[in-house]
Design a protein around this motif. Structure first.
Motif, PDB file in Angstrom:
ATOM      1  N   LEU A   1       0.829  -1.205   0.000  1.00 58.44           N
ATOM      2  CA  LEU A   1       0.000   0.000   0.000  1.00 58.44           C
ATOM      3  C   LEU A   1       0.865   1.257   0.000  1.00 58.44           C
ATOM      4  O   LEU A   1       0.563   2.231  -0.708  1.00 58.44           O
ATOM      5  N   VAL A   2       1.951   1.246   0.758  1.00 63.90           N
ATOM      6  CA  VAL A   2       2.873   2.394   0.790  1.00 63.90           C
ATOM      7  C   VAL A   2       3.447   2.647  -0.600  1.00 63.90           C
ATOM      8  O   VAL A   2       3.468   3.782  -1.084  1.00 63.90           O
ATOM      9  N   ALA A   3       3.913   1.570  -1.261  1.00 65.60           N
ATOM     10  CA  ALA A   3       4.491   1.708  -2.600  1.00 65.60           C
ATOM     11  C   ALA A   3       3.449   2.169  -3.606  1.00 65.60           C
ATOM     12  O   ALA A   3       3.727   3.003  -4.486  1.00 65.60           O
ATOM     13  N   THR A   4       2.222   1.657  -3.473  1.00 66.51           N
ATOM     14  CA  THR A   4       1.159   2.012  -4.420  1.00 66.51           C
ATOM     15  C   THR A   4       0.729   3.461  -4.261  1.00 66.51           C
ATOM     16  O   THR A   4       0.571   4.186  -5.250  1.00 66.51           O
ATOM     17  N   VAL A   5       0.544   3.903  -3.022  1.00 64.91           N
ATOM     18  CA  VAL A   5       0.163   5.298  -2.784  1.00 64.91           C
ATOM     19  C   VAL A   5       1.274   6.227  -3.265  1.00 64.91           C
ATOM     20  O   VAL A   5       1.003   7.282  -3.860  1.00 64.91           O
ATOM     21  N   GLY A   6       2.525   5.833  -3.029  1.00 67.76           N
ATOM     22  CA  GLY A   6       3.639   6.631  -3.543  1.00 67.76           C
ATOM     23  C   GLY A   6       3.595   6.731  -5.055  1.00 67.76           C
ATOM     24  O   GLY A   6       3.878   7.796  -5.637  1.00 67.76           O
ATOM     25  N   SER A   7       3.203   5.648  -5.704  1.00 68.13           N
ATOM     26  CA  SER A   7       3.080   5.658  -7.169  1.00 68.13           C
ATOM     27  C   SER A   7       1.964   6.578  -7.622  1.00 68.13           C
ATOM     28  O   SER A   7       2.083   7.254  -8.649  1.00 68.13           O
ATOM     29  N   PHE A   8       0.853   6.604  -6.862  1.00 71.71           N
ATOM     30  CA  PHE A   8      -0.237   7.528  -7.187  1.00 71.71           C
ATOM     31  C   PHE A   8       0.263   8.969  -7.202  1.00 71.71           C
ATOM     32  O   PHE A   8      -0.055   9.746  -8.119  1.00 71.71           O
TER      33      PHE A   8
ATOM     34  N   LEU B   1       2.385   9.570 -10.303  1.00 70.47           N
ATOM     35  CA  LEU B   1       1.560   9.655 -11.517  1.00 70.47           C
ATOM     36  C   LEU B   1       0.837  10.996 -11.595  1.00 70.47           C
ATOM     37  O   LEU B   1       0.713  11.586 -12.675  1.00 70.47           O
ATOM     38  N   TYR B   2       0.371  11.485 -10.451  1.00 70.32           N
ATOM     39  CA  TYR B   2      -0.327  12.778 -10.441  1.00 70.32           C
ATOM     40  C   TYR B   2       0.645  13.920 -10.739  1.00 70.32           C
ATOM     41  O   TYR B   2       0.322  14.839 -11.507  1.00 70.32           O
ATOM     42  N   LYS B   3       1.851  13.848 -10.178  1.00 68.88           N
ATOM     43  CA  LYS B   3       2.829  14.926 -10.364  1.00 68.88           C
ATOM     44  C   LYS B   3       3.327  15.014 -11.804  1.00 68.88           C
ATOM     45  O   LYS B   3       3.679  16.104 -12.278  1.00 68.88           O
ATOM     46  N   ILE B   4       3.370  13.863 -12.500  1.00 69.00           N
ATOM     47  CA  ILE B   4       3.848  13.899 -13.884  1.00 69.00           C
ATOM     48  C   ILE B   4       2.683  14.013 -14.874  1.00 69.00           C
ATOM     49  O   ILE B   4       2.851  13.822 -16.081  1.00 69.00           O
ATOM     50  N   ASN B   5       1.501  14.306 -14.332  1.00 64.34           N
ATOM     51  CA  ASN B   5       0.303  14.590 -15.148  1.00 64.34           C
ATOM     52  C   ASN B   5      -0.221  13.382 -15.934  1.00 64.34           C
ATOM     53  O   ASN B   5      -0.870  13.552 -16.966  1.00 64.34           O
ATOM     54  N   TRP B   6       0.018  12.192 -15.426  1.00 62.06           N
ATOM     55  CA  TRP B   6      -0.582  11.003 -16.031  1.00 62.06           C
ATOM     56  C   TRP B   6      -1.891  10.721 -15.304  1.00 62.06           C
ATOM     57  O   TRP B   6      -2.022   9.745 -14.566  1.00 62.06           O
ATOM     58  N   TYR B   7      -2.877  11.589 -15.558  1.00 60.56           N
ATOM     59  CA  TYR B   7      -4.113  11.557 -14.780  1.00 60.56           C
ATOM     60  C   TYR B   7      -4.957  10.318 -15.053  1.00 60.56           C
ATOM     61  O   TYR B   7      -5.678   9.838 -14.172  1.00 60.56           O
ATOM     62  N   GLY B   8      -4.884   9.794 -16.274  1.00 56.01           N
ATOM     63  CA  GLY B   8      -5.645   8.590 -16.601  1.00 56.01           C
ATOM     64  C   GLY B   8      -5.172   7.398 -15.779  1.00 56.01           C
ATOM     65  O   GLY B   8      -5.982   6.664 -15.197  1.00 56.01           O
ATOM     66  N   LEU B   9      -3.848   7.209 -15.709  1.00 57.44           N
ATOM     67  CA  LEU B   9      -3.296   6.117 -14.917  1.00 57.44           C
ATOM     68  C   LEU B   9      -3.477   6.366 -13.423  1.00 57.44           C
ATOM     69  O   LEU B   9      -3.641   5.420 -12.649  1.00 57.44           O
ATOM     70  N   PHE B  10      -3.465   7.637 -13.030  1.00 57.84           N
ATOM     71  CA  PHE B  10      -3.749   7.980 -11.634  1.00 57.84           C
ATOM     72  C   PHE B  10      -5.171   7.553 -11.269  1.00 57.84           C
ATOM     73  O   PHE B  10      -5.398   6.918 -10.230  1.00 57.84           O
ATOM     74  N   ALA B  11      -6.135   7.874 -12.141  1.00 56.99           N
ATOM     75  CA  ALA B  11      -7.532   7.508 -11.893  1.00 56.99           C
ATOM     76  C   ALA B  11      -7.713   5.990 -11.889  1.00 56.99           C
ATOM     77  O   ALA B  11      -8.452   5.442 -11.059  1.00 56.99           O
ATOM     78  N   PHE B  12      -7.035   5.302 -12.801  1.00 52.94           N
ATOM     79  CA  PHE B  12      -7.079   3.843 -12.851  1.00 52.94           C
ATOM     80  C   PHE B  12      -6.551   3.261 -11.546  1.00 52.94           C
ATOM     81  O   PHE B  12      -7.083   2.279 -11.009  1.00 52.94           O
ATOM     82  N   GLY B  13      -5.500   3.870 -11.008  1.00 54.00           N
ATOM     83  CA  GLY B  13      -4.939   3.422  -9.741  1.00 54.00           C
ATOM     84  C   GLY B  13      -5.905   3.599  -8.590  1.00 54.00           C
ATOM     85  O   GLY B  13      -6.007   2.735  -7.708  1.00 54.00           O
ATOM     86  N   ILE B  14      -6.650   4.696  -8.589  1.00 54.22           N
ATOM     87  CA  ILE B  14      -7.650   4.939  -7.542  1.00 54.22           C
ATOM     88  C   ILE B  14      -8.738   3.871  -7.610  1.00 54.22           C
ATOM     89  O   ILE B  14      -9.218   3.382  -6.575  1.00 54.22           O
ATOM     90  N   ILE B  15      -9.137   3.494  -8.820  1.00 58.42           N
ATOM     91  CA  ILE B  15     -10.124   2.424  -8.981  1.00 58.42           C
ATOM     92  C   ILE B  15      -9.596   1.133  -8.365  1.00 58.42           C
ATOM     93  O   ILE B  15     -10.320   0.400  -7.683  1.00 58.42           O
TER      94      ILE B  15
END
Length: 212
Positions: free
Chosen positions: A125-132, A135-149
């Protein structure tokens, strides 16, 4: 950066072969024959004995699949923060938490299954949240949203597991969650590979290293 995708394909192949080898038995019917995609869990394939009481020949293949998956995701958690060029603290946090999670998960087939699942999930969970965050900082919003799902699916798994009310549906929810997570990882890897190719082309044409 496509190595994790190859590892995920190897895991999937092992999963399918192990499912074919599984003798039978599930939470819904202890005397059923074969692996039920609706009623069996992935961890059933890792046990010495199938739920119907027979020796489980699927176990070695399932353990091999776990090995491929854990190595694959360790590579992903190591390379992802490097490829995105984030700061040292965030990079080390994702790398250490992700690799530690996968190292623990390698022992999922032992008698400490529940404890290992909880501990591996915590670091994962720590690694995944860090990845979120990355992804948000580099503006990959689609993959960020997929990660939230994916995160919501994990929350649904935990809700069903601990409340027990809908436990009969958990094997299906587990498979959907697992598949969604692996697709998410593959999508990130493909995006990083495409960005790397684009940057290499820019550097070749201009003679200057590209900006992120």
């Amino acid at each position: 950066m496509l190595a994790p995708i190859i590892g995920i394909l190897l895991f999937t192949l092992c999963y399918l072969v192990a499912a074919l080898l599984y003798p039978g038995g599930s939470q819904a019917n202890k005397t059923s024959i074969g692996f039920s995609w609706i009623n069996n869990y992935w961890c059933n394939l890792l046990n010495d004995t199938a739920m119907n009481g027979q020796p489980n020949p699927a176990r070695p293949v399932a353990i091999a699949g776990m090995f491929f998956l854990c190595i694959t995701l360790s590579i992903f958690w190591f390379l992802f923060p490097i490829q995105t060029g984030i700061g040292k603290f965030a990079r080390l946090t994702i790398q250490i938490a992700g690799i530690f999670s996968m190292t623990i998960a390698l022992f999922l087939f032992t008698k400490w299954h529940d404890e290992i699942t909880n501990l591996a999930s915590l670091f994962g969970l720590v690694a995944t949240v860090g990845s979120f965050v990355v992804l948000y900082k580099i503006n990959w919003y689609g993959l960020f949203a997929f990660g939230i799902i994916n995160l919501l699916l994990v929350a649904l798994n935990n809700y069903v597991y601990y409340t027990k009310g809908l436990i009969i549906y958990l094997p299906v929810i587990q498979k959907i969650t697992f598949a969604a997570f692996l697709v998410w990882v593959c999508c990130i890897n493909v995006s990083l590979y495409q960005r790397q190719k684009k940057n290499c082309a820019v550097e070749k044409n201009t003679g200057n290293p590209p900006l992120f």
